[in-house]
Design an enzyme around this catalytic site. Structure first.
Site, short mmCIF file in Angstrom:
data_model
loop_
_atom_site.label_atom_id
_atom_site.label_comp_id
_atom_site.label_asym_id
_atom_site.label_seq_id
_atom_site.Cartn_x
_atom_site.Cartn_y
_atom_site.Cartn_z
N GLU A 18 -4.62 24.64 -98.13
CA GLU A 18 -3.15 24.68 -98.08
C GLU A 18 -2.65 26.11 -98.24
OE1 GLU A 18 -2.69 21.56 -101.21
OE2 GLU A 18 -1.43 20.57 -99.73
N GLU A 42 -9.12 15.70 -101.18
CA GLU A 42 -8.13 14.84 -101.86
C GLU A 42 -8.46 13.37 -101.62
OE1 GLU A 42 -7.48 17.54 -100.15
OE2 GLU A 42 -5.86 18.68 -101.06
C1 1HE Z 1 -13.58 23.37 -110.52
C2 1HE Z 1 -13.10 23.10 -109.22
C3 1HE Z 1 -11.81 22.53 -109.11
C4 1HE Z 1 -15.05 23.99 -109.06
N1 1HE Z 1 -11.13 22.25 -110.23
N2 1HE Z 1 -12.87 23.09 -111.61
N3 1HE Z 1 -11.09 20.49 -104.93
C5 1HE Z 1 -12.29 19.87 -104.83
O1 1HE Z 1 -12.39 18.68 -104.91
C6 1HE Z 1 -13.46 20.78 -104.70
C7 1HE Z 1 -14.27 20.73 -105.95
N4 1HE Z 1 -15.31 21.76 -106.00
C8 1HE Z 1 -16.47 21.68 -105.32
O2 1HE Z 1 -16.68 20.79 -104.50
C9 1HE Z 1 -17.48 22.73 -105.60
O3 1HE Z 1 -17.17 23.33 -106.84
C10 1HE Z 1 -17.57 23.86 -104.53
C11 1HE Z 1 -18.17 23.31 -103.26
C12 1HE Z 1 -16.20 24.48 -104.26
C13 1HE Z 1 -18.46 25.01 -105.07
O4 1HE Z 1 -19.71 24.46 -105.46
P1 1HE Z 1 -20.66 25.30 -106.42
O5 1HE Z 1 -21.94 24.54 -106.55
O6 1HE Z 1 -20.73 26.71 -105.94
O7 1HE Z 1 -19.90 25.37 -107.84
P2 1HE Z 1 -19.74 24.25 -108.98
O8 1HE Z 1 -20.97 24.27 -109.84
O9 1HE Z 1 -19.38 22.95 -108.41
O10 1HE Z 1 -18.48 24.79 -109.76
C14 1HE Z 1 -18.55 25.89 -110.67
C15 1HE Z 1 -17.54 25.61 -111.77
O11 1HE Z 1 -16.24 25.57 -111.19
C16 1HE Z 1 -17.76 24.26 -112.41
O12 1HE Z 1 -17.32 24.38 -113.75
P3 1HE Z 1 -18.38 24.57 -114.95
O13 1HE Z 1 -17.52 24.61 -116.16
O14 1HE Z 1 -19.32 23.40 -114.88
O15 1HE Z 1 -19.08 25.87 -114.67
C17 1HE Z 1 -16.80 23.36 -111.68
O16 1HE Z 1 -16.40 22.23 -112.42
C18 1HE Z 1 -15.63 24.31 -111.48
N5 1HE Z 1 -14.80 23.90 -110.37
N6 1HE Z 1 -14.04 23.49 -108.32
C19 1HE Z 1 -11.65 22.53 -111.44
N7 1HE Z 1 -11.25 22.27 -107.91
C20 1HE Z 1 -1.61 20.78 -104.74
S1 1HE Z 1 -2.61 19.53 -104.34
C21 1HE Z 1 -4.13 20.18 -103.92
C22 1HE Z 1 -5.17 19.12 -104.12
C23 1HE Z 1 -6.56 19.66 -104.09
O17 1HE Z 1 -6.80 20.83 -103.97
S2 1HE Z 1 -7.77 18.47 -104.21
C24 1HE Z 1 -9.25 19.32 -103.94
C25 1HE Z 1 -9.85 19.82 -105.21
#
Ligand code: 1HE
Length: 263
Positions: free
Chosen positions: A116, A136
């Site tokens: 977005e 989402e």
């Molecule tokens: C997060 C987030 C997040 C990572 N919110 N903490 N977005 C998503 O559904 C995408 C979610 N993220 C992922 O699918 C993956 O993190 C990635 C593919 C982007 C990257 O993977 P990777 O293996 O490099 O990293 P990771 O181990 O998954 O993430 C590293 C840390 O970032 C980890 O936290 P930690 O405390 O365990 O180290 C994750 O939890 C954290 N992290 N993404 C919170 N999104 C206005 S409306 C908009 C609506 C949306 O955007 S919905 C889509 C949300």
């Protein structure tokens, strides 16, 4: 806007007339929390007159993992959710209707709210590693950062429905074909390319950039009659500006570059 007033998740640097905004929360894959969204709004709202273009990019292996999912978990509250979404709208409107062109250098995940954000910029340059998704659908939520308005205007409703219903991810190459980005470059090359393009755009006549950013998208939403009339007004404003007169003279006096093409 001075960098000091921004949250730590954002970093601003300058290269002459180009301001560079880095999403700087790589440990959370540049997930966007409320402070970051408010910082993005404040940065774009506070651009000084000496800034002629902006480049946005992300630190670490991904451009942006979208909404910080921690921000919307917890006790459900309808009004809070609406206000949250409207906060994103304000911030991304500041990007779309910024006074100067905004270029996004994309790599890795460009997903959810990250997509977005990218969709609110004007020119997107994707590295081969970039991929697009709207998780989402998988998280049980809906887009809230302007995605339902901007993404269909880039790629159409059917592709967005497919992505949200099935979790389909789109590669950088396919994203170029569908319209997510205008450029695809090798890994590591998006930021330099974005800078090159931003410097070019920064050198345009301000009235032309104003017309391209503020008149063109509105004209495209008008009926043809209204659009043509508005176009004539905007053209008259740009054509009669002293910048245009000097540029036209430069061409006629053979001082300006010709339009040539090379791959
Ligand atoms: C997060 C987030 C997040 C990572 N919110 N903490 N977005 C998503 O559904 C995408 C979610 N993220 C992922 O699918 C993956 O993190 C990635 C593919 C982007 C990257 O993977 P990777 O293996 O490099 O990293 P990771 O181990 O998954 O993430 C590293 C840390 O970032 C980890 O936290 P930690 O405390 O365990 O180290 C994750 O939890 C954290 N992290 N993404 C919170 N999104 C206005 S409306 C908009 C609506 C949306 O955007 S919905 C889509 C949300």
């Amino acid at each position: 806007m001075p960098s000091a007033a921004l949250p730590e998740t954002l970093e601003v640097t300058r290269d002459e007339a180009v301001a560079i905004l880095k999403l700087n929360r790589p440990e959370k894959r540049n997930a966007l929390d409320d402070d970051t969204i408010e910082g993005i709004r404040a940065f774009f709202a506070g651009l000084g007159p000496d800034v002629r273009a902006v480049v946005v990019h992300g630190a670490g292996a991904h451009f942006c993992a979208g909404l910080d999912l921690g921000e919307i978990s917890g006790a459900p509250d309808i009004l809070r959710s609406i206000r949250h979404s409207r906060m994103w709208h304000k911030a991304f409107d500041e990007i779309q209707y910024a006074p100067v062109p905004v270029f996004a250098a994309l790599h890795g995940a460009v997903v959810g709210g990250g997509l977005e954000l990218a969709a609110a910029t004007h020119v997107r340059i994707a590295e081969s590693s970039a991929y697009y998704a709207l998780p989402e659908g998988q998280r049980g939520i809906f887009v809230g950062g302007g995605g339902s308005v901007r993404v269909p205007r880039l790629v159409g409703v059917p592709l967005m429905q497919d992505m949200m219903l099935t979790g389909r991810t789109i590669s950088a190459r396919d994203g170029l074909m569908f319209g997510f980005s205008q450029y695809v470059v090798d890994d590591g090359a998006a930021l330099p390319k974005a800078m090159e393009l931003a410097h070019k755009a920064a050198g345009n006549a301000p009235a032309t950039n104003f017309a391209v950013l503020h008149a063109l998208p509105r004209i495209a939403e008008m009926g043809p009659e209204e659009g043509l009339f508005t176009e004539s007004l905007m053209a008259a404003i740009a054509d009669t500006h002293p910048d245009a007169q000097e540029r036209l003279r430069a061409f006629l006096e053979k001082r300006a570059a010709k339009v040539t093409h090379r791959e």
